[in-house]
Write a protein that holds these residues in place. Structure first.
Motif, short mmCIF file in Angstrom:
data_model
loop_
_atom_site.label_atom_id
_atom_site.label_comp_id
_atom_site.label_asym_id
_atom_site.label_seq_id
_atom_site.Cartn_x
_atom_site.Cartn_y
_atom_site.Cartn_z
N VAL A 15 -9.44 -27.54 -14.01
CA VAL A 15 -8.53 -27.87 -12.93
C VAL A 15 -8.47 -26.70 -11.95
O VAL A 15 -8.37 -25.55 -12.36
CB VAL A 15 -7.11 -28.15 -13.49
CG1 VAL A 15 -6.12 -28.44 -12.39
CG2 VAL A 15 -7.16 -29.29 -14.50
N SER A 16 -8.51 -27.02 -10.66
CA SER A 16 -8.40 -26.01 -9.61
C SER A 16 -6.98 -25.94 -9.08
O SER A 16 -6.29 -26.96 -9.02
CB SER A 16 -9.33 -26.36 -8.45
OG SER A 16 -10.65 -26.48 -8.89
N TRP A 19 -9.36 -21.38 -11.17
CA TRP A 19 -9.95 -22.46 -11.96
C TRP A 19 -9.54 -22.28 -13.41
O TRP A 19 -9.77 -21.22 -14.00
CB TRP A 19 -11.47 -22.51 -11.84
CG TRP A 19 -12.01 -23.77 -12.40
CD1 TRP A 19 -11.80 -25.04 -11.92
CD2 TRP A 19 -12.84 -23.93 -13.54
NE1 TRP A 19 -12.45 -25.96 -12.68
CE2 TRP A 19 -13.10 -25.31 -13.70
CE3 TRP A 19 -13.39 -23.05 -14.46
CZ2 TRP A 19 -13.88 -25.82 -14.73
CZ3 TRP A 19 -14.17 -23.55 -15.48
CH2 TRP A 19 -14.42 -24.92 -15.61
N ILE A 20 -8.93 -23.32 -13.97
CA ILE A 20 -8.48 -23.32 -15.36
C ILE A 20 -9.44 -24.19 -16.15
O ILE A 20 -9.48 -25.41 -15.98
CB ILE A 20 -7.03 -23.85 -15.49
CG1 ILE A 20 -6.07 -22.96 -14.69
CG2 ILE A 20 -6.60 -23.90 -16.94
CD1 ILE A 20 -5.74 -23.48 -13.34
N HIS A 67 -19.13 -18.94 -19.89
CA HIS A 67 -20.28 -19.44 -19.14
C HIS A 67 -19.84 -20.50 -18.13
O HIS A 67 -20.33 -20.53 -16.99
CB HIS A 67 -21.34 -20.02 -20.08
CG HIS A 67 -22.08 -18.97 -20.84
ND1 HIS A 67 -23.20 -18.35 -20.35
CD2 HIS A 67 -21.84 -18.42 -22.06
CE1 HIS A 67 -23.65 -17.48 -21.22
NE2 HIS A 67 -22.83 -17.49 -22.28
N MET A 68 -18.93 -21.39 -18.53
CA MET A 68 -18.45 -22.42 -17.62
C MET A 68 -17.68 -21.81 -16.46
O MET A 68 -17.83 -22.22 -15.31
CB MET A 68 -17.57 -23.44 -18.37
CG MET A 68 -18.32 -24.36 -19.28
SD MET A 68 -19.67 -25.28 -18.49
CE MET A 68 -18.81 -26.11 -17.18
N ILE A 69 -16.85 -20.82 -16.75
CA ILE A 69 -16.07 -20.17 -15.70
C ILE A 69 -17.00 -19.47 -14.72
O ILE A 69 -16.85 -19.61 -13.50
CB ILE A 69 -15.04 -19.20 -16.32
CG1 ILE A 69 -13.99 -19.98 -17.11
CG2 ILE A 69 -14.40 -18.33 -15.24
CD1 ILE A 69 -13.10 -19.13 -18.00
N SER A 86 -8.80 -16.82 -13.99
CA SER A 86 -10.05 -16.72 -13.23
C SER A 86 -9.83 -17.29 -11.83
O SER A 86 -9.25 -18.37 -11.68
CB SER A 86 -11.16 -17.49 -13.94
OG SER A 86 -11.40 -16.94 -15.21
N CYS A 87 -10.29 -16.54 -10.82
CA CYS A 87 -10.08 -17.00 -9.44
C CYS A 87 -10.99 -16.26 -8.47
O CYS A 87 -11.53 -15.20 -8.77
CB CYS A 87 -8.63 -16.82 -9.02
SG CYS A 87 -8.15 -15.11 -8.68
#
Length: 179
Positions: A84-85, A99-100, A111-113, A168-169
């Motif tokens: 989710v953003s 981004w969560i 890796h996804m982040i 993370s952002c």
């Protein structure tokens, strides 16, 4: 994850949407087979408008990067259920695009982040036709990578990078958002 079995039906069907859990298994398999600490980051270099489904084409028609950014949380479910953003405006005029990640696999999650934030940067650079358009900062909630992997992160983002952050952002200044 206890069960890492991937059904051949998932791999042989190019039409079916798969669940986040199934996608997480595929990503974990690829991470393990490549043994690349930058798998997620490197794969972000291959994202194109079509990678974002209808959302990618919608943001290509926005008047500015700010408008494109604002469309993302509204329509990201069209792309998938990976995360989710959230957009947070700071008092100094900068904007945080957080981004969560919805994935719980400790191997897959970083890796996804890295993939999502790297994809956003590459797509934003494409949208504004500025290969050198860089965020002001980037934050990652995971540990700092070692040696060569850290060089890969610096090469991709070309801005100050904070690791072990609370979330993370991307932190983007108003100038870039106005393009």
């Amino acid at each position: 994850m206890a069960d890492n079995h991937i059904s051949p039906d998932i791999l042989n069907n190019n039409v079916k949407r798969i669940t986040g859990e199934e996608f997480q298994k595929i990503i974990r398999y690829l991470i393990e087979k490549t043994d690349d600490p930058c798998f997620g980051l490197k794969s972000s270099r291959y994202v194109q408008a079509g990678s974002y489904s209808v959302l990618g084409y919608m943001v290509m028609n926005c008047k500015s990067l700010r408008e494109a950014l604002e469309r993302t949380p509204q329509y990201e479910r069209l792309v998938g259920d990976m995360g989710v953003s959230e957009i947070k405006h700071q008092e100094n005029g900068d904007t945080e695009m957080r981004w969560i990640c919805n994935y719980d696999d400790a191997v897959v999650r970083p890796h996804m982040i890295a993939n999502v934030l790297g994809s956003w940067i590459n797509f934003a650079r494409f949208l504004v036709d500025k290969p050198d358009g860089n965020p002001k900062q980037i934050w990652f909630e995971f540990d700092r990578p070692d040696g060569h992997a850290m060089l890969q992160f610096q090469s991709m983002f070309k801005c100050p990078i904070r690791f072990n952050a609370p979330y993370s952002c991307l932190i983007i200044d108003d100038y870039l958002l106005g393009l």
